[in-house]
Design a protein around this motif. Structure first.
Motif, PDB file in Angstrom:
ATOM      1  N   ARG A 113       0.817  -1.222   0.000  1.00  0.00           N
ATOM      2  CA  ARG A 113       0.000   0.000   0.000  1.00  0.00           C
ATOM      3  C   ARG A 113       0.840   1.257   0.000  1.00  0.00           C
ATOM      4  NH1 ARG A 113      -5.336   0.027   0.888  1.00  0.00           N
ATOM      5  NH2 ARG A 113      -5.040   1.907  -0.349  1.00  0.00           N
ATOM      6  N   SER A 114       2.045   1.213   0.562  1.00  0.00           N
ATOM      7  CA  SER A 114       2.936   2.371   0.508  1.00  0.00           C
ATOM      8  C   SER A 114       4.339   1.885   0.165  1.00  0.00           C
ATOM      9  CB  SER A 114       2.918   3.162   1.819  1.00  0.00           C
ATOM     10  OG  SER A 114       3.367   2.380   2.897  1.00  0.00           O
ATOM     11  N   GLU A 115       5.181   2.832  -0.275  1.00  0.00           N
ATOM     12  CA  GLU A 115       6.476   2.422  -0.813  1.00  0.00           C
ATOM     13  C   GLU A 115       7.467   3.573  -0.703  1.00  0.00           C
ATOM     14  OE1 GLU A 115       7.933   0.359  -5.032  1.00  0.00           O
ATOM     15  OE2 GLU A 115       5.896   1.090  -4.819  1.00  0.00           O
ATOM     16  N   ILE A 116       8.725   3.205  -0.526  1.00  0.00           N
ATOM     17  CA  ILE A 116       9.821   4.165  -0.634  1.00  0.00           C
ATOM     18  C   ILE A 116      10.886   3.529  -1.520  1.00  0.00           C
ATOM     19  CG2 ILE A 116      10.977   3.402   1.499  1.00  0.00           C
ATOM     20  CD1 ILE A 116      11.749   6.426   1.898  1.00  0.00           C
ATOM     21  N   VAL A 117      11.396   4.333  -2.451  1.00  0.00           N
ATOM     22  CA  VAL A 117      12.416   3.869  -3.391  1.00  0.00           C
ATOM     23  C   VAL A 117      13.546   4.892  -3.390  1.00  0.00           C
ATOM     24  CG1 VAL A 117      12.929   3.227  -5.769  1.00  0.00           C
ATOM     25  CG2 VAL A 117      10.669   2.727  -4.811  1.00  0.00           C
ATOM     26  N   ILE A 118      14.767   4.397  -3.187  1.00  0.00           N
ATOM     27  CA  ILE A 118      15.937   5.271  -3.067  1.00  0.00           C
ATOM     28  C   ILE A 118      16.963   4.856  -4.125  1.00  0.00           C
ATOM     29  CG2 ILE A 118      17.797   6.033  -1.538  1.00  0.00           C
ATOM     30  CD1 ILE A 118      15.835   5.135   0.785  1.00  0.00           C
TER      31      ILE A 118
END
Length: 159
Positions: A113-118
């Motif tokens: 449902r949520s995401e972080i991409v670095i």
């Protein structure tokens, strides 16, 4: 030998500890796959409320699945598509509160449902991205982003 650690301090001190553990794990090792594997395993045991932690590696204008922890995933993501492809195209962190509201989101795991991409760089050039998914909306805070970017900077020193 690595022992699982219980993180009981503040969010900041816990992130500092996990980054210190990363540095120790990677000390003296230059193999990209080995270091990415240990980094995602470390984050997976450290982070709460996540269902996928892993890397996509930049190859010939697309992202290709690399080391990860979680359910089987999409193997190839075009640059510019989805959260990972957008982070790669812009070479900037993408923190998405609700992936279902993100234009062009690629759903590899329906539970996310949520995401972080670095972005992950070597010598200033994009080599991949760190992707972390959560089954909860708005899981990743600006504080998480700052500390995860520091974690990736430490990783970049060892690849």
């Amino acid at each position: 030998m690595f022992n699982q650690k219980s993180y009981q301090g503040t969010l900041e001190s816990n992130y500092q500890l996990v980054t210190k553990q990363l540095k120790a794990l990677l000390s003296g090792e230059k193999d990209l796959i080995a270091n990415l594997s240990n980094a995602c395993a470390l984050l997976n045991q450290f982070l709460e409320d996540v269902n996928w932690v892993g890397f996509y590696l930049y190859k010939e204008d697309e992202l290709v699945l690399g080391p990860f922890q979680g359910l089987p995933a999409c193997v190839r993501i075009p640059v510019g598509r989805g959260v990972c492809g957008t982070a790669a195209e812009k070479v900037q962190t993408m923190r998405v509160e609700d992936v279902q509201a993100f234009p062009g989101h690629i759903a590899c795991d329906a539970a996310s449902r949520s995401e972080i991409v670095i972005p992950l760089k070597k010598n200033g050039e994009l080599i991949g991205v760190l992707d972390i998914d959560s089954p909860s909306l708005n899981r990743f805070t600006s504080e998480d982003q700052i500390h995860l970017e520091s974690f990736v900077q430490e990783l970049e020193r060892h690849i």
